[in-house]
Design an enzyme around this catalytic site. Sequence first.
Site, PDB file in Angstrom:
ATOM      1  N   HIS A  39      50.251  35.299  35.195  1.00 58.88           N
ATOM      2  CA  HIS A  39      49.569  34.289  36.753  1.00 58.88           C
ATOM      3  C   HIS A  39      50.812  33.563  37.592  1.00 58.88           C
ATOM      4  O   HIS A  39      51.005  32.802  37.874  1.00 58.88           O
ATOM      5  CB  HIS A  39      48.781  33.851  35.339  1.00 58.88           C
ATOM      6  CG  HIS A  39      48.269  33.599  34.625  1.00 58.88           C
ATOM      7  ND1 HIS A  39      46.654  34.063  35.597  1.00 58.88           N
ATOM      8  CD2 HIS A  39      47.810  33.879  33.506  1.00 58.88           C
ATOM      9  CE1 HIS A  39      45.766  34.856  35.147  1.00 58.88           C
ATOM     10  NE2 HIS A  39      46.416  34.745  33.543  1.00 58.88           N
TER      11      HIS A  39
ATOM     12  N   GLN B  59      51.615  39.936  40.335  1.00 55.67           N
ATOM     13  CA  GLN B  59      51.047  39.107  39.079  1.00 55.67           C
ATOM     14  C   GLN B  59      51.842  38.102  38.397  1.00 55.67           C
ATOM     15  O   GLN B  59      52.179  37.217  37.865  1.00 55.67           O
ATOM     16  CB  GLN B  59      49.539  40.108  38.892  1.00 55.67           C
ATOM     17  CG  GLN B  59      48.388  39.907  37.288  1.00 55.67           C
ATOM     18  CD  GLN B  59      49.331  38.913  35.923  1.00 55.67           C
ATOM     19  OE1 GLN B  59      50.583  39.764  35.624  1.00 55.67           O
ATOM     20  NE2 GLN B  59      48.892  38.176  35.288  1.00 55.67           N
TER      21      GLN B  59
ATOM     22  N   ASP C 218      50.669  34.169  29.565  1.00 58.17           N
ATOM     23  CA  ASP C 218      49.566  34.725  28.646  1.00 58.17           C
ATOM     24  C   ASP C 218      49.139  35.585  29.966  1.00 58.17           C
ATOM     25  O   ASP C 218      49.483  35.700  31.168  1.00 58.17           O
ATOM     26  CB  ASP C 218      48.191  34.079  28.375  1.00 58.17           C
ATOM     27  CG  ASP C 218      48.574  33.015  29.807  1.00 58.17           C
ATOM     28  OD1 ASP C 218      48.904  32.566  30.675  1.00 58.17           O
ATOM     29  OD2 ASP C 218      46.865  33.203  29.839  1.00 58.17           O
ATOM     30  N   GLU C 219      48.445  36.994  28.920  1.00 56.11           N
ATOM     31  CA  GLU C 219      48.055  37.624  29.941  1.00 56.11           C
ATOM     32  C   GLU C 219      49.041  38.086  31.268  1.00 56.11           C
ATOM     33  O   GLU C 219      48.933  38.612  32.311  1.00 56.11           O
ATOM     34  CB  GLU C 219      46.618  36.819  31.004  1.00 56.11           C
ATOM     35  CG  GLU C 219      45.673  36.466  30.171  1.00 56.11           C
ATOM     36  CD  GLU C 219      44.479  36.093  30.710  1.00 56.11           C
ATOM     37  OE1 GLU C 219      42.877  36.289  29.834  1.00 56.11           O
ATOM     38  OE2 GLU C 219      44.315  35.352  31.494  1.00 56.11           O
ATOM     39  N   VAL C 220      50.122  38.612  30.460  1.00 52.77           N
ATOM     40  CA  VAL C 220      51.361  39.407  31.067  1.00 52.77           C
ATOM     41  C   VAL C 220      50.448  40.168  31.414  1.00 52.77           C
ATOM     42  O   VAL C 220      51.304  41.811  31.020  1.00 52.77           O
ATOM     43  CB  VAL C 220      52.742  39.338  30.693  1.00 52.77           C
ATOM     44  CG1 VAL C 220      53.560  40.114  32.083  1.00 52.77           C
ATOM     45  CG2 VAL C 220      52.433  37.955  30.230  1.00 52.77           C
TER      46      VAL C 220
END
Length: 721
Positions: free
Chosen positions: A287, A308, A357-359
């Site tokens: 993120h 990202q 988070d959410e790598v």
Amino acid sequence: MHSNLLVFIWRRKLSFLLLASGLILFALWTWAILIDTTATASSTTPNENSAASGVHEREPVYQHAYIIQKLIAQANRILRAERLKDNVETESAKLSSAAHPHPLGIVRFLKPTSTAAENTLTSARRKKAPALPFGESYLFEQERLKILEQQHRQRNANMEDDGADDERMLTSAERQTQYENELQRMGVPVVANIGPDGPRAPPERLVHLDLKGAPPKLSFLKQMLPMLRSLGATGLLIEYEDMFPFTGALQQLAAGNAYKADELRDFLETAAMHGLSIMPLVQTFGHLEYALKLSEFEQLREIPESPQSICPSQPQSLAFLEHMLTQVIEFHLHPGNATQATPELPLKFTHLHIGCDEVQRMGECSRCRQRMRSEIFQTHVISLAHFVRQRFPHIKVIIWDDMLRDMTLSELQNSQIGSYVEPMVWVYASDIYHFIQPQLWDTYAKVFPGAWAASAFKGAFGESLLVPPLQRHLENNIRWLAVIGKEGGRFSKGLRGLALTGWQRYDHFAVLCELLPVGIPSLMTSLSTVAKGYFSTNPKDNELLRVLQCVFQPDSRRSGHAWLELHPNAHHSQLFLVCNYPGHLVYKYALRLQDKLMEVGVYLQQTRENSAWLSDYNIRHNFSSPLRVRELTARTPMLIEELLTMAREAQQLLWEVYDDHTVAEFVEQHIYPTITKLRQQLEQGQSLLQRRSWPQRPLPPTTELQQDLGMGAGKAHQGEQ
């Protein structure tokens, strides 16, 4: 003889009337005592019914007392009239007796002082009151019954207190059952073991402020601070992203409408004044689109085509992140302006959240592919946490937990990551154990001394929602209370707290989801529940009405309606339409806009997809009935004007909370696409109405159909244009 007896009875009519009235009143009085005794005995007997049944048992007693009072009042009026008439006749008889004495010599018209009726009533009342003259005893009886009536009214007025006493006599299981029945009546989700006797509230309750890309004005956020504190918030989890006033080499990270440093300092000091701690959230792995999208930092990407996530194998990546963390930490350690004469107000700043988070893109570059994904992640996190520990020893580091869920116990223990960070376990669905099963809780407890939890009050059930589903978010928070109460004991330092997240976008490139003012009812309902440890069904104990300044006066006994009524997947309750909290006009506007967009959506579907005269086929072939087209498009101009009016209204209302950029984005995202569809439909309808002659069937297929599927047109019809 008979005439003398009649004269005697007539002369003594008052005595006979008093005797008869006394006997009737004695019977009524005895009846009232018996009923009152029966009601008292039944009220002291343990009752299996609810407190509400006691109300119905007391009603007959009240009605009987009322009837007796009315009868006595009527009797008193008759007695007063008879006594007045008797006094007149007595005076006349005295004058007549003096002139003509009666032959019997026994009839004397005098005011009676003692009668058999009086003796009978006196003996019946000896235990209640001292003896009184007959007429006065009647008046005393009326006053006594007024007192009795007042006692019954007071007993009914104290019905809630009596219910509370009865409730104290119930077992814990019975109280829980009554509580859950009331929750069901209100539409509030019911979770086993969560109630007044359930687990305690989490020690820390953080409210997440997601500021990326659409920052609320700090003046509006300052209005929210006392509300958050009153409903039990202990701190703020602030995710700045590109709204932070970065300086120096990082100045390019700040958006064009980022907060000014002085304004942000003032806001942080106001939060400290309200007793709220501050936990900054700075993304340091995934993120990172707001930074890696820029050409200045493009080389730090894990893969060139996606901004990202950052590549942890590049030395410049760690230096970049350390510089970013240093600016944010030092700003919060020293928020006051050094030029001010007054000393700064210190913030309660003990924890830093570094995201992670959410790598989604990890271990894909040429250097990262040589290592295991779990090793890459843990090494990167430990490096950043070690940097924070060395520079700012008193600050503890928190990360999101989702990247840890697939790692084994040995991998986590061997890396000693539990000595550097604490995980914040996040689940926004109702079934938390579906995502975090008991064995994973056990793994976390063996690795980390303490942990945090995260729920959601908005931004979790749709990337472009307009209004959050309040009931689903409330259930998520209530279920987290049950999980914290059950799993907190696994950790040596427990589960430290719960963060209520409220995402404004799903990521940097996403459009807006629910706006913060629209999510305030959901936030305040969930926050008050989390702070108490359960949802309080009693409006006197629930601070929601007072804090949100609701003019609604709850009276469920009279109206039969609960003060808060939710429905499955409900986006709101009628309660919040009569409240006056900051942002309430935006909330009400969002509900109206949502209804209008649904109405127009149904209209477009009926006219374009379900209609046989304004479909894509009709438009492509310019072939339809003018009469039907006029009917189908008759409402279109009016709907366009209504949406244009709502767009102008949005500019006025949202300006109180957001800057012009966010207002324009909201209108462009939610309103103008529908206006464009309506205008397009109107233009296409007008085009169909221009035609005055039409070809014979069959109509030839379109050119695209011939090219893609090889469908021939057959013999062309010269009449079609």
